[in-house]
Design an enzyme around this catalytic site. Structure first.
Site, short mmCIF file in Angstrom:
data_model
loop_
_atom_site.label_atom_id
_atom_site.label_comp_id
_atom_site.label_asym_id
_atom_site.label_seq_id
_atom_site.Cartn_x
_atom_site.Cartn_y
_atom_site.Cartn_z
CG ASP A 1 42.48 47.22 44.16
OD1 ASP A 1 43.09 46.86 45.19
OD2 ASP A 1 42.57 46.62 43.07
CG HIS B 1 37.20 47.69 43.25
ND1 HIS B 1 36.86 46.36 43.02
CD2 HIS B 1 38.28 47.94 42.48
CE1 HIS B 1 37.71 45.84 42.15
NE2 HIS B 1 38.58 46.78 41.79
#
Length: 259
Positions: free
Chosen positions: A62, A207
Site C-alpha cells: 500500500d 507498505h
C-alpha cells in the site's frame, strides 16, 4: 478399482453435493476423492485470499503517504524476478508520478487505494464511485492502464463498498497475511510472521514506506521460496468469474456438477 467402487464414489459425491446445497454449503473434492465442505456466504465480502491447490501467493504494497523506499522495493523484486501489486492513493500519484511510472515500467500492477484515503464506509455509493474513479483516472494517465482492483483504506469496508465496486467492474481486495510492517517491528519479526502464516493463495500486506520492509523483503522472499511458493500479482491470483466467497473471505472457484 471395481465398477461397484466407481459407482459408489459417484453416488457419494451426489449425496454430499445435495446435502451441502441444502445446508448452504459447497462441496469440492480433492485429488484423494475426499469431500471438502465450505460455507457460502450471503454477505458481500472482499477477497482476502484465494483457494488455490498450488503453492502460490501475492505480495502487495500500500502506498498512501511516503515514498522513501519505492525504488528499493522495485530493485529487490526485480532481483528476484517477482511481479507484485501496489495499491496507490490518488494523492500519492499526484506527488510521485515518476514512482508510479517506475512501478508500471518494471511490470508491477498499480491498483486503486482510493483518491484521498477516506473511510469508505462513511461515504455514499456515489461518493465511493467518485473516490475510486478519480484515482483510476490518475493511475491510467501515468501508466496507460485502467485498474481493476481496489483496496479500501484502513481495510474498512461493508457490503455497500464491495457491491458498489463490483458495479463499476472492480474487485475489492483485502489480505490474509499482515506483515505488520507499519508498526516498525524488527525485520526478523516481519520475516518470521509472514513466512509462518502464508498459505496457498495468500495475499500478503506490506507498505512502501515502512521502516524495515526493505531489509525484511529479501528474506521473506527467500523463506517463501524455500517453502515452495511462487508469486503472482493479485489480478493473476484471483478468479475473475465463476467463483463464490466463503464466510472467511476466501475466493473459491465454482465447480461443475459431478456427472
Amino acid at each position: 478399482m471395481t465398477l461397484f467402487r466407481v459407482i459408489s464414489i459417484k453416488r457419494l459425491k451426489w449425496v454430499l453435493l445435495g446435502g451441502a446445497a441444502a445446508l448452504g454449503l459447497a462441496a469440492t473434492f480433492g485429488s484423494s476423492g475426499a469431500a471438502l465442505l465450505t460455507e457460502k456466504t450471503d454477505r458481500d465480502l472482499p477477497i482476502y485470499c484465494v483457494d488455490r491447490q498450488e503453492k502460490v501467493c501475492s505480495l502487495t504494497f500500500d502506498a498512501a503517504w511516503g515514498n522513501e523506499d519505492t525504488q528499493q522495493l522495485i530493485d529487490i523484486l526485480g532481483e528476484h524476478n517477482i511481479k507484485a501489486t501496489f495499491f496507490v492513493v490518488g494523492e500519492w500519484v499526484d506527488k510521485y508520478p515518476e514512482s508510479v511510472k517506475a512501478l508500471s515500467d518494471a511490470g508491477h500492477e498499480v491498483m486503486n487505494h482510493s483518491s484521498t484515503h477516506p473511510h469508505m464506509t462513511e461515504l455514499s455509493s456515489d461518493q465511493m464511485k467518485q473516490e475510486v474513479q478519480t484515482c483510476n483516472d490518475k493511475i491510467a494517465a501515468v501508466t496507460g492502464k485502467q485498474p481493476i482492483l481496489f483496496r479500501p483504506p484502513y481495510g474498512d469496508y461493508n457490503d455497500l463498498v464491495v457491491s458498489t465496486l463490483r458495479d463499476i467492474g472492480m474487485y475489492t481486495i483485502q489480505w490474509d497475511v499482515d506483515s505488520l510492517d507499519w508498526k516498525d517491528p524488527p525485520a526478523s519479526d516481519i520475516v518470521s510472521r509472514v513466512c509462518s502464516k502464508a498459505q496457498n493463495g495468500s495475499i500478503i500486506l506490506f507498505h512502501n514506506a515502512a521502516a524495515n520492509t526493505p531489509e525484511a523483503l529479501p528474506a521473506v522472499i527467500d523463506g517463501l521460496m524455500e517453502q515452495g511458493f511462487t508469486f503472482l500479482p493479485v489480478s493473476e491470483l484471483i478468479y475473475r468469474d465463476n467463483f463464490y466467497m466463503d464466510h472467511t473471505g476466501k475466493q473459491i472457484r465454482e465447480t461443475a456438477a459431478v456427472s
